[in-house]
Design a protein around this motif. Structure first.
Motif, PDB file in Angstrom:
ATOM      1  N   ARG A  66       8.663  22.239 -13.121  1.00 56.22           N
ATOM      2  CA  ARG A  66       7.817  21.861 -14.256  1.00 56.22           C
ATOM      3  C   ARG A  66       7.524  20.367 -14.276  1.00 56.22           C
ATOM      4  NH1 ARG A  66       9.569  22.390 -19.325  1.00 56.22           N
ATOM      5  NH2 ARG A  66      11.783  22.109 -18.826  1.00 56.22           N
ATOM      6  N   PHE A  67       8.480  19.552 -13.892  1.00 51.17           N
ATOM      7  CA  PHE A  67       8.331  18.095 -13.918  1.00 51.17           C
ATOM      8  C   PHE A  67       8.183  17.571 -12.496  1.00 51.17           C
ATOM      9  CE2 PHE A  67      10.820  17.079 -18.114  1.00 51.17           C
ATOM     10  CZ  PHE A  67      10.053  18.023 -18.781  1.00 51.17           C
ATOM     11  N   THR A  68       7.402  16.505 -12.350  1.00 48.20           N
ATOM     12  CA  THR A  68       7.234  15.844 -11.065  1.00 48.20           C
ATOM     13  C   THR A  68       7.338  14.337 -11.257  1.00 48.20           C
ATOM     14  OG1 THR A  68       5.748  17.602 -10.295  1.00 48.20           O
ATOM     15  CG2 THR A  68       5.740  15.527  -9.068  1.00 48.20           C
ATOM     16  N   ILE A  69       8.232  13.732 -10.505  1.00 44.68           N
ATOM     17  CA  ILE A  69       8.385  12.274 -10.550  1.00 44.68           C
ATOM     18  C   ILE A  69       7.652  11.663  -9.370  1.00 44.68           C
ATOM     19  CG2 ILE A  69      10.569  12.290  -9.266  1.00 44.68           C
ATOM     20  CD1 ILE A  69      11.530   9.990 -11.079  1.00 44.68           C
ATOM     21  N   SER A  70       7.033  10.522  -9.591  1.00 42.82           N
ATOM     22  CA  SER A  70       6.311   9.830  -8.514  1.00 42.82           C
ATOM     23  C   SER A  70       6.374   8.334  -8.791  1.00 42.82           C
ATOM     24  CB  SER A  70       4.864  10.311  -8.421  1.00 42.82           C
ATOM     25  OG  SER A  70       4.165  10.040  -9.634  1.00 42.82           O
ATOM     26  N   ARG A  71       5.956   7.549  -7.800  1.00 41.47           N
ATOM     27  CA  ARG A  71       5.986   6.095  -7.976  1.00 41.47           C
ATOM     28  C   ARG A  71       4.778   5.467  -7.320  1.00 41.47           C
ATOM     29  NH1 ARG A  71      11.517   4.254  -5.751  1.00 41.47           N
ATOM     30  NH2 ARG A  71      10.747   2.159  -6.286  1.00 41.47           N
ATOM     31  N   ASP A  72       4.376   4.311  -7.862  1.00 41.51           N
ATOM     32  CA  ASP A  72       3.310   3.482  -7.296  1.00 41.51           C
ATOM     33  C   ASP A  72       3.915   2.098  -7.122  1.00 41.51           C
ATOM     34  OD1 ASP A  72       1.149   1.861  -6.724  1.00 41.51           O
ATOM     35  OD2 ASP A  72      -0.202   2.905  -8.097  1.00 41.51           O
ATOM     36  N   ASN A  73       4.304   1.771  -5.901  1.00 39.32           N
ATOM     37  CA  ASN A  73       4.977   0.492  -5.665  1.00 39.32           C
ATOM     38  C   ASN A  73       4.051  -0.698  -5.870  1.00 39.32           C
ATOM     39  OD1 ASN A  73       7.434   1.703  -5.132  1.00 39.32           O
ATOM     40  ND2 ASN A  73       7.086   1.782  -2.916  1.00 39.32           N
ATOM     41  N   ASN A  74       2.743  -0.480  -5.761  1.00 44.09           N
ATOM     42  CA  ASN A  74       1.796  -1.574  -5.993  1.00 44.09           C
ATOM     43  C   ASN A  74       1.732  -1.956  -7.467  1.00 44.09           C
ATOM     44  OD1 ASN A  74       0.987  -1.824  -3.283  1.00 44.09           O
ATOM     45  ND2 ASN A  74      -0.418  -0.085  -3.516  1.00 44.09           N
ATOM     46  N   LYS A  75       2.106  -1.016  -8.323  1.00 34.89           N
ATOM     47  CA  LYS A  75       2.062  -1.251  -9.768  1.00 34.89           C
ATOM     48  C   LYS A  75       3.447  -1.355 -10.390  1.00 34.89           C
ATOM     49  CE  LYS A  75      -2.384   1.083 -10.411  1.00 34.89           C
ATOM     50  NZ  LYS A  75      -3.117   2.156 -11.141  1.00 34.89           N
ATOM     51  N   ASN A  76       4.492  -1.326  -9.564  1.00 36.23           N
ATOM     52  CA  ASN A  76       5.862  -1.351 -10.089  1.00 36.23           C
ATOM     53  C   ASN A  76       6.066  -0.299 -11.171  1.00 36.23           C
ATOM     54  OD1 ASN A  76       6.398  -3.469  -8.378  1.00 36.23           O
ATOM     55  ND2 ASN A  76       7.161  -4.844  -9.953  1.00 36.23           N
ATOM     56  N   THR A  77       5.548   0.887 -10.927  1.00 33.30           N
ATOM     57  CA  THR A  77       5.538   1.931 -11.950  1.00 33.30           C
ATOM     58  C   THR A  77       6.053   3.255 -11.389  1.00 33.30           C
ATOM     59  OG1 THR A  77       3.667   0.905 -13.085  1.00 33.30           O
ATOM     60  CG2 THR A  77       4.097   3.206 -13.593  1.00 33.30           C
ATOM     61  N   VAL A  78       6.825   3.939 -12.203  1.00 29.47           N
ATOM     62  CA  VAL A  78       7.267   5.300 -11.901  1.00 29.47           C
ATOM     63  C   VAL A  78       6.708   6.218 -12.978  1.00 29.47           C
ATOM     64  CG1 VAL A  78       9.266   6.825 -11.742  1.00 29.47           C
ATOM     65  CG2 VAL A  78       9.356   4.558 -10.711  1.00 29.47           C
ATOM     66  N   TYR A  79       6.252   7.384 -12.566  1.00 22.39           N
ATOM     67  CA  TYR A  79       5.643   8.353 -13.479  1.00 22.39           C
ATOM     68  C   TYR A  79       6.513   9.612 -13.578  1.00 22.39           C
ATOM     69  CZ  TYR A  79       1.595   5.427 -12.499  1.00 22.39           C
ATOM     70  OH  TYR A  79       0.739   4.362 -12.345  1.00 22.39           O
ATOM     71  N   LEU A  80       6.363  10.298 -14.690  1.00 21.40           N
ATOM     72  CA  LEU A  80       6.964  11.616 -14.844  1.00 21.40           C
ATOM     73  C   LEU A  80       5.895  12.545 -15.405  1.00 21.40           C
ATOM     74  CD1 LEU A  80       9.639  13.198 -14.496  1.00 21.40           C
ATOM     75  CD2 LEU A  80      10.018  12.857 -16.954  1.00 21.40           C
ATOM     76  N   GLN A  81       5.371  13.398 -14.545  1.00 18.85           N
ATOM     77  CA  GLN A  81       4.411  14.411 -14.976  1.00 18.85           C
ATOM     78  C   GLN A  81       5.182  15.610 -15.495  1.00 18.85           C
ATOM     79  OE1 GLN A  81       0.933  14.344 -15.072  1.00 18.85           O
ATOM     80  NE2 GLN A  81       1.179  16.301 -16.147  1.00 18.85           N
ATOM     81  N   MET A  82       4.944  15.956 -16.740  1.00 24.61           N
ATOM     82  CA  MET A  82       5.679  17.054 -17.376  1.00 24.61           C
ATOM     83  C   MET A  82       4.704  18.160 -17.740  1.00 24.61           C
ATOM     84  SD  MET A  82       8.311  14.886 -19.764  1.00 24.61           S
ATOM     85  CE  MET A  82       7.043  14.433 -20.936  1.00 24.61           C
ATOM     86  N   ASN A  83       4.875  19.309 -17.135  1.00 29.16           N
ATOM     87  CA  ASN A  83       4.030  20.471 -17.401  1.00 29.16           C
ATOM     88  C   ASN A  83       4.861  21.592 -18.006  1.00 29.16           C
ATOM     89  OD1 ASN A  83       1.864  19.103 -16.158  1.00 29.16           O
ATOM     90  ND2 ASN A  83       2.409  19.932 -14.151  1.00 29.16           N
ATOM     91  N   SER A  84       4.168  22.563 -18.574  1.00 32.33           N
ATOM     92  CA  SER A  84       4.842  23.731 -19.173  1.00 32.33           C
ATOM     93  C   SER A  84       5.971  23.293 -20.102  1.00 32.33           C
ATOM     94  CB  SER A  84       5.389  24.642 -18.071  1.00 32.33           C
ATOM     95  OG  SER A  84       4.360  25.062 -17.211  1.00 32.33           O
ATOM     96  N   LEU A  85       5.660  22.357 -20.957  1.00 37.73           N
ATOM     97  CA  LEU A  85       6.693  21.795 -21.831  1.00 37.73           C
ATOM     98  C   LEU A  85       7.227  22.832 -22.808  1.00 37.73           C
ATOM     99  CD1 LEU A  85       5.103  18.304 -22.348  1.00 37.73           C
ATOM    100  CD2 LEU A  85       7.450  18.706 -21.575  1.00 37.73           C
ATOM    101  N   LYS A  86       8.519  22.690 -23.098  1.00 38.15           N
ATOM    102  CA  LYS A  86       9.225  23.597 -23.998  1.00 38.15           C
ATOM    103  C   LYS A  86       9.800  22.801 -25.169  1.00 38.15           C
ATOM    104  CE  LYS A  86      10.781  26.304 -20.000  1.00 38.15           C
ATOM    105  NZ  LYS A  86      11.974  26.854 -19.286  1.00 38.15           N
ATOM    106  N   PRO A  87      10.060  23.461 -26.278  1.00 39.43           N
ATOM    107  CA  PRO A  87      10.657  22.736 -27.416  1.00 39.43           C
ATOM    108  C   PRO A  87      11.953  22.021 -27.039  1.00 39.43           C
ATOM    109  CG  PRO A  87       9.827  24.851 -28.146  1.00 39.43           C
ATOM    110  CD  PRO A  87       9.680  24.837 -26.652  1.00 39.43           C
ATOM    111  N   GLU A  88      12.704  22.596 -26.119  1.00 42.37           N
ATOM    112  CA  GLU A  88      13.974  21.958 -25.720  1.00 42.37           C
ATOM    113  C   GLU A  88      13.774  20.698 -24.881  1.00 42.37           C
ATOM    114  OE1 GLU A  88      13.096  25.177 -25.355  1.00 42.37           O
ATOM    115  OE2 GLU A  88      13.864  26.015 -23.461  1.00 42.37           O
TER     116      GLU A  88
END
Length: 114
Positions: A66-88
């Motif tokens: 459901r979740f995917t982590i990625s990074r962009d070293n040119n932007k000093n940024t890490v992302y967390l794509q969260m899909n199919s989110l649940k109340p928990e």
């Protein structure tokens, strides 16, 4: 000085998606393993996902697929794509160095509710 600033949270319905961003300030971002963590009300902070310098990733079982982590070293940024989110998944989400924990940022609130 190492600093992490999280953003991208919000209110979303079950089944929805959000993308969180973690902007890093400091040195050697490209060589760091960065983790996403979350803390739900009344619970301890838990590790959610991590990404190392060569894009190797790991996830807690509850978010795999459901979740995917990625990074962009040119932007000093890490992302967390969260899909199919649940109340928990409702929690404050934080990022930090996975190997050497630094001061925690303010986090970003994710609320999954209908």
């Amino acid at each position: 000085q190492v600093q992490f600033v999280e953003s991208g949270g919000g209110l979303v319905q079950p089944g929805g998606s959000l993308r969180l961003s973690c902007v890093f300030s400091g040195t050697s971002f490209n060589h760091r393993t960065i983790g996403w963590y979350r803390q739900a009300p009344g619970k301890q902070r838990e590790w959610v996902a991590r990404i190392n310098y060569n894009n190797g990733t790991g996830y807690v079982d509850s978010v795999k697929g459901r979740f995917t982590i990625s990074r962009d070293n040119n932007k000093n940024t890490v992302y967390l794509q969260m899909n199919s989110l649940k109340p928990e998944d409702t929690a404050v989400y934080y990022c930090n160095d996975y190997i050497n924990t630094y001061n925690w940022g303010q986090g970003t609130q994710v609320t999954v509710s209908s």
